[in-house]
Design a protein around this motif. Sequence first.
Motif, PDB file in Angstrom:
ATOM      1  N   ARG A 643       0.862  -1.184   0.000  1.00 52.30           N
ATOM      2  CA  ARG A 643       0.000   0.000   0.000  1.00 52.30           C
ATOM      3  C   ARG A 643       0.901   1.237   0.000  1.00 52.30           C
ATOM      4  O   ARG A 643       1.845   1.315   0.800  1.00 52.30           O
ATOM      5  N   LEU A 644       0.598   2.199  -0.878  1.00 43.43           N
ATOM      6  CA  LEU A 644       1.425   3.401  -0.995  1.00 43.43           C
ATOM      7  C   LEU A 644       0.541   4.631  -0.907  1.00 43.43           C
ATOM      8  O   LEU A 644      -0.514   4.702  -1.553  1.00 43.43           O
ATOM      9  N   LEU A 645       0.971   5.603  -0.125  1.00 45.26           N
ATOM     10  CA  LEU A 645       0.301   6.902  -0.048  1.00 45.26           C
ATOM     11  C   LEU A 645       1.306   7.977  -0.458  1.00 45.26           C
ATOM     12  O   LEU A 645       2.389   8.079   0.130  1.00 45.26           O
ATOM     13  N   PHE A 646       0.931   8.758  -1.474  1.00 42.17           N
ATOM     14  CA  PHE A 646       1.737   9.912  -1.862  1.00 42.17           C
ATOM     15  C   PHE A 646       0.894  11.158  -1.645  1.00 42.17           C
ATOM     16  O   PHE A 646      -0.247  11.240  -2.103  1.00 42.17           O
ATOM     17  N   TYR A 647       1.485  12.132  -0.949  1.00 43.26           N
ATOM     18  CA  TYR A 647       0.774  13.396  -0.720  1.00 43.26           C
ATOM     19  C   TYR A 647       1.722  14.544  -1.047  1.00 43.26           C
ATOM     20  O   TYR A 647       2.869  14.589  -0.581  1.00 43.26           O
ATOM     21  N   ALA A 648       1.214  15.488  -1.843  1.00 37.21           N
ATOM     22  CA  ALA A 648       1.933  16.737  -2.131  1.00 37.21           C
ATOM     23  C   ALA A 648       1.031  17.884  -1.702  1.00 37.21           C
ATOM     24  O   ALA A 648      -0.154  17.921  -2.055  1.00 37.21           O
ATOM     25  N   GLY A 649       1.575  18.822  -0.943  1.00 40.72           N
ATOM     26  CA  GLY A 649       0.784  19.953  -0.472  1.00 40.72           C
ATOM     27  C   GLY A 649       1.321  20.424   0.859  1.00 40.72           C
ATOM     28  O   GLY A 649       2.424  20.072   1.281  1.00 40.72           O
ATOM     29  N   HIS A 650       0.512  21.257   1.514  1.00 40.13           N
ATOM     30  CA  HIS A 650       0.929  21.779   2.802  1.00 40.13           C
ATOM     31  C   HIS A 650       0.772  20.723   3.889  1.00 40.13           C
ATOM     32  O   HIS A 650      -0.160  19.913   3.870  1.00 40.13           O
ATOM     33  N   GLY A 651       1.705  20.729   4.850  1.00 36.25           N
ATOM     34  CA  GLY A 651       1.623  19.894   6.041  1.00 36.25           C
ATOM     35  C   GLY A 651       2.200  20.662   7.206  1.00 36.25           C
ATOM     36  O   GLY A 651       3.148  21.429   7.049  1.00 36.25           O
ATOM     37  N   ILE A 652       1.610  20.499   8.379  1.00 35.07           N
ATOM     38  CA  ILE A 652       2.118  21.218   9.551  1.00 35.07           C
ATOM     39  C   ILE A 652       2.123  20.267  10.744  1.00 35.07           C
ATOM     40  O   ILE A 652       1.512  19.192  10.711  1.00 35.07           O
ATOM     41  N   GLN A 653       2.814  20.670  11.793  1.00 35.31           N
ATOM     42  CA  GLN A 653       2.809  19.909  13.037  1.00 35.31           C
ATOM     43  C   GLN A 653       2.138  20.723  14.134  1.00 35.31           C
ATOM     44  O   GLN A 653       2.290  21.939  14.221  1.00 35.31           O
ATOM     45  N   VAL A 654       1.345  20.031  14.949  1.00 35.92           N
ATOM     46  CA  VAL A 654       0.673  20.628  16.093  1.00 35.92           C
ATOM     47  C   VAL A 654       0.969  19.751  17.297  1.00 35.92           C
ATOM     48  O   VAL A 654       0.647  18.563  17.295  1.00 35.92           O
ATOM     49  N   ASP A 655       1.595  20.339  18.313  1.00 36.45           N
ATOM     50  CA  ASP A 655       1.963  19.599  19.518  1.00 36.45           C
ATOM     51  C   ASP A 655       2.729  18.322  19.193  1.00 36.45           C
ATOM     52  O   ASP A 655       2.519  17.265  19.809  1.00 36.45           O
ATOM     53  N   GLY A 656       3.608  18.382  18.183  1.00 37.25           N
ATOM     54  CA  GLY A 656       4.417  17.234  17.844  1.00 37.25           C
ATOM     55  C   GLY A 656       3.737  16.218  16.955  1.00 37.25           C
ATOM     56  O   GLY A 656       4.346  15.203  16.590  1.00 37.25           O
ATOM     57  N   ASN A 657       2.482  16.450  16.562  1.00 33.45           N
ATOM     58  CA  ASN A 657       1.781  15.548  15.650  1.00 33.45           C
ATOM     59  C   ASN A 657       1.740  16.169  14.258  1.00 33.45           C
ATOM     60  O   ASN A 657       1.610  17.399  14.107  1.00 33.45           O
ATOM     61  N   ASN A 658       1.815  15.321  13.253  1.00 33.66           N
ATOM     62  CA  ASN A 658       1.836  15.786  11.869  1.00 33.66           C
ATOM     63  C   ASN A 658       0.444  15.740  11.247  1.00 33.66           C
ATOM     64  O   ASN A 658      -0.306  14.780  11.465  1.00 33.66           O
ATOM     65  N   TYR A 659       0.136  16.772  10.447  1.00 31.30           N
ATOM     66  CA  TYR A 659      -1.183  16.865   9.812  1.00 31.30           C
ATOM     67  C   TYR A 659      -1.009  17.257   8.346  1.00 31.30           C
ATOM     68  O   TYR A 659      -0.134  18.049   7.993  1.00 31.30           O
ATOM     69  N   LEU A 660      -1.897  16.692   7.513  1.00 32.34           N
ATOM     70  CA  LEU A 660      -2.029  17.123   6.126  1.00 32.34           C
ATOM     71  C   LEU A 660      -3.118  18.192   6.070  1.00 32.34           C
ATOM     72  O   LEU A 660      -4.088  18.151   6.831  1.00 32.34           O
ATOM     73  N   VAL A 661      -2.968  19.121   5.137  1.00 29.19           N
ATOM     74  CA  VAL A 661      -3.835  20.299   5.126  1.00 29.19           C
ATOM     75  C   VAL A 661      -4.781  20.259   3.924  1.00 29.19           C
ATOM     76  O   VAL A 661      -4.341  20.339   2.774  1.00 29.19           O
TER      77      VAL A 661
END
Length: 803
Positions: A643-661
């Motif tokens: 299984r492969l996930l590719f994501y291009a775009g903004h990403g940020i971290q909140v309290d040490g956790n990573n999020y896609l935007v």
Amino acid sequence: MPDFRYCCTAARGASFRTTLLAVLFATIGAFAVLADEGTDCNAADARPDIGISACSAIISGGKVSGHDLAVVYRNRGAGHFRKNENDDAFADFDRAIALDPNFALAYRGRGTIFEIKGDLDRALADLNEAVRLDPSAAIAYHNRGVAFRKKGDLDRAISDFNSAIALDVNYANAYFSRGYTWEMKNDIDGAIADYSRAIELNPKDARSYNNRGNLFRRRNNPDRAMADLTSAIQADPKFALAYRNRGNIFESKGDLDHALADYSDAIRLNPKDVYVLNSRGNVFQRKNDFDHAIADATSAIQLDAKFSSAYRTRALTYIRKGDFDSAIADYSILIGLNPSDPHAYMGRGNAWHGKHDTDKALSDYAAAIRIDPNNAAVRRGRAKIFDDKNDYEKAIADYSEAIRLDPAEGSALFGRARMLSGKGEVDRAITDYSSYIRMKPTDQFAYNNRGILFSRKGDRDRAIADFSEAIRLDPSYGGAFAHRGLAYESKRDIDRARSDFQTALSLPIKYGTGKWGHDTAQARLAVLTAAPAAPVPRPAPVAKSVPTRPATSAATASPTPQTTLPKIVAPATVVGSKLALVIGNGAYRNAPALPNPSNDARAVAEALKKDGFAVIEATDLDRAAMERALLDFLQKAPAAKLRLLFYAGHGIQVDGNNYLVPVDAIVSSKSSAIFELVDIDRILKGLDDEARANVIILDACRDNPFEAHLSSGRSIARGAGLTGYATVGSGTLIAFATAPGTTAEDGTGNHSPFTAALLRHIGTPKLEVNQMLTRVRIDVAGATGKRQIPWVNSSLLGEVFLN
């Protein structure tokens, strides 16, 4: 090693002395002394103090001489012997012989004292004379047989015991002594027969019960051993050795409470028995009562500063407490006591390993192997250190050598199976687990691990069978329920999958896989029960301009981005092999737009299609559309081996956790961030199945697009990229476009520097994914002047190829 047998010559107990005295006492001529004094001096069963006093009165009276005086000295010597006053007894026996050189009983008494003192040659000389002077005395043969046995002349000892029994077929002590000698000759049948005869003649013979019980234990008959040791204790409630031996059996049966009780009784009766102190310490250690374990081992050491077993017990307890420095100190003392002890080096190596000093740990293990290169346990121990370092080749080599040296080394077989699994050698790992299961058919972990391997091979039915057996062996094994749920889900047996996931969630977290099972079950249940995501209500747009990025950002944010909805773009027939989700978000409504993510996503999707992936492709997704795409991907994922996930775009971290935007995110505060963004950890939990391979590629480490919206503070990282992962689930690789805590470039061409490099190598035939990403890293570093260095965290099990 402690001697669990009882030998009357090794520890002269009251029962032995009473038996001996019955034949040591001689009778003084009645004419020679006063009646009362003669009676007390002659009486074999007289209290020793009264007998000694009476004999002394006769001697000081001066009315007895010659043989009769010799008898008085010999009888007084017997009284001293009974009181353990061996020097006084020896002096009296010696005087008796001087008065009458043909006095057989006096030679017998003095010979016995010589034997007790360890002067065996002089003991034998006296006992030979006793036999010569009185060849009809069974006890003389018996005592001489004891001396021969102590000299190691077991055959002559047996001959003398035979003579004693021939003279007196009811001589219980001779049967006991001969049984003890048969035991020394390793003639277990002969020993048991003689102990049994001794018990028949004397049902109160605690010694014979004790020794016969130990032989039954050696015969792997713990129940008969327990019965005999209990009889020994009933015959003599003060028999400390019997309590110690019965405690050993309780301990071997896992009945630690009864073992503690027996060891405590043994210590009460004999507080200086270092062996039982150490044994009780071991039981305390097994019960995780480390302070009492250390106290008992320390007491044993105080009694015998060279008692190596106590240092070993205390050192092991220190390791289990996490006090590695104290453990190292004890193992170092052990090495000083015996520099050729491989186990001391091995134990100290384990303590160094606990301190994460791998070099010293391996050095100690190397020393242990030099001392004993054929020690399977040492090889297995070093293999575990290589195992923890994920040095598969060296770990497998040591495990293999341990197995060669000892084919019954189950732990080494289990360890090698784990390492082979980590290398991706699934068939060899299954073979090892199968061999281990034949040896240990009740080990739930082996069934669980083999089930994972069958899942990796796509043999779901055999996987389910193994998980079911693990659950049967341990109905509270949450990890096995989660694994079986994944196997059922991959077969599209959703009801059984859901049931197993629910059970995994209901069980307490247990074993190393407990939290994984809980998290995976929660994630998969969310996927299985989720309805299509509805649009998330949005607050009114912020009434101020949003800064844009020069050159790489649109002049203004696009109010109506062209969303490409998720769709499968490869034949459904290949979904069972490889599945990809490709998302490119660039047309942000409330943040600077990115021109390249949609281009990146389309190009990567096309490349993956050529590599045989079923691709779910989507661009410019809002939160609801991203949830639908991820749900579609996670629902199809159980059927795919890669299984492969590719994501291009903004990403940020909140309290040490990573999020896609998503493209509709506003993110004006921490509290709104976690509701508007997509948590990467949630995706990872939904994919976490070591029976399959997961590749996550995130070209999402660009500048925080919402920095201007946020007040200063630590809740949301400002311009810092995504955070790294210390570990990832087995079978998963995560690739970031740049190192943790740094930002990536969007690029000035059609693709970001990272995606451009990825596209150059993703289609290279027979290129393993880690090697491919190494090439990508080199290209990106060169293209950005080393401002951007891609980063990978991999726990893939074996080699993975995308094409």
